[in-house]
Scaffold this motif. Structure first.
Motif, mmCIF file in Angstrom:
data_model
loop_
_atom_site.group_PDB
_atom_site.id
_atom_site.type_symbol
_atom_site.label_atom_id
_atom_site.label_comp_id
_atom_site.label_asym_id
_atom_site.label_seq_id
_atom_site.Cartn_x
_atom_site.Cartn_y
_atom_site.Cartn_z
ATOM 1 N N LEU A 64 0.822 -1.212 0.000
ATOM 2 C CA LEU A 64 0.000 0.000 0.000
ATOM 3 C C LEU A 64 0.854 1.259 0.000
ATOM 4 N N ASN A 65 1.827 1.316 0.893
ATOM 5 C CA ASN A 65 2.604 2.542 1.075
ATOM 6 C C ASN A 65 3.678 2.742 0.019
ATOM 7 N N VAL A 148 -4.867 3.987 -1.974
ATOM 8 C CA VAL A 148 -3.990 2.990 -1.353
ATOM 9 C C VAL A 148 -3.074 3.639 -0.330
ATOM 10 N N THR A 151 -5.150 4.330 2.783
ATOM 11 C CA THR A 151 -5.383 3.068 3.497
ATOM 12 C C THR A 151 -4.127 2.634 4.230
ATOM 13 N N GLY A 152 -2.973 2.800 3.586
ATOM 14 C CA GLY A 152 -1.717 2.440 4.231
ATOM 15 C C GLY A 152 -1.436 3.265 5.466
#
Length: 299
Positions: A64-65, A148, A151-152
């Motif tokens: 994600l990150n 994303v 979310t991360g």
């Protein structure tokens, strides 16, 4: 907060370093060489590997990150003018605020919404051009990158690792770099057979400063602050990129861009305001002085 703000400030220099020091048309290679060597270095320094559920959590957070985020950023950068991509990406604080309300139980306030709208307007004025073209896939990639990344950030707050900060940072950088490697080989082919001294200097800066140092500061900030406060600091990245373009590349600044920069700074300041006497310690966090001994998440 000031230490955390250094991370997006450093990331704001990525455009200058990429255009002035790195081989052209190799953004995914830059992503791999930015993340993977830095992650391996931190893992070797800390001599710690994930345990239990942190094997898959590191993979998810790294994707994600770093891994998925870099890939979507690459698509957006190639299909959209930079101003459009940056403007779409500036919705990230709003996404983080919504996810924090749902996953962390944090209250979504009117002040946060106002700061988010102000930030989007500021970035748009700062980097968006009147002749900017829109591309559906590019816009979807830019929006996906914001999703994303948001979310991360929130999951990095929700999942607290028992390992030290640098170890957790290293796991995510390695995971993200490994996920990005086959994508880079498929899209861009094998790396160039040789690099110039400028190339090596640029990659070294992105690895050591842009990844190892900046991500560690970013993860530590997520640990010590709320995700919403941290993500608004990301608005400093296009601001720094614009200032460096003006100072080092001779790019002109218009009055509207100056207004946009002021609005972006106002959004960052507004997001950090708290009622008098309110503590910055939030659910799942630790006092700032102990944050260096407990891992955190990432940008």
């Amino acid at each position: 907060m000031l230490l955390t703000a250094l991370a997006p400030a450093v990331w704001g220099s990525t455009y200058f370093v990429t255009t002035e020091f790195l081989p052209p048309d190799r953004p995914l290679l830059a992503g791999v060489l930015r993340a993977l060597p830095a992650g391996i270095l931190l893992v070797l320094l800390t001599r710690q590997l994930p345990k239990g559920s942190w094997w898959w959590k590191s993979l998810v957070l790294g994707a994600l990150n770093i891994g998925v985020f870099f890939a979507l950023l690459f698509v957006a950068a190639y299909r959209l003018p930079g101003g459009v991509a940056a403007t779409v990406g500036s919705v990230q604080p709003l996404l983080v605020a919504g996810l924090s309300a749902g996953l962390l139980g944090q209250r979504l306030t009117l002040r946060t919404l106002l700061a988010a709208v102000t930030g989007i307007a500021g970035v748009a004025l700062l980097v968006l051009r009147a002749d900017a073209r829109l591309d559906a896939l590019g816009v979807a990639a830019a929006l996906g990158g914001a999703v994303v990344m948001a979310t991360g950030v929130v999951l990095s707050k929700r999942w607290v690792s028992p390992a030290p900060l640098l170890a957790t940072t290293g796991w995510q950088l390695v995971a993200g770099g490994l996920l990005l490697t086959p994508v880079a080989l498929l899209v861009e082919g094998p790396p160039p057979s040789s690099f110039t001294g400028e190339n090596l200097l640029g990659y070294g800066y992105l690895t050591l400063i842009g990844a190892a140092v900046a991500y560690a500061l970013w993860f530590r900030g997520i640990k010590a602050l709320s995700p919403t406060e941290v993500t608004f600091l990301g608005l400093l990245s296009p601001l720094v990129a614009t200032v460096l373009g003006w100072a080092l590349l001779g790019q002109q600044l218009t009055p509207l861009q100056l207004l946009g920069g002021l609005l972006a700074l106002a959004a960052v300041a507004l997001a950090q305001l708290r009622p008098r006497g309110a503590s910055r310690t939030v659910a799942g966090s630790v006092p700032a002085e102990t944050a260096t001994t407990v891992p955190v998440g990432s940008r």
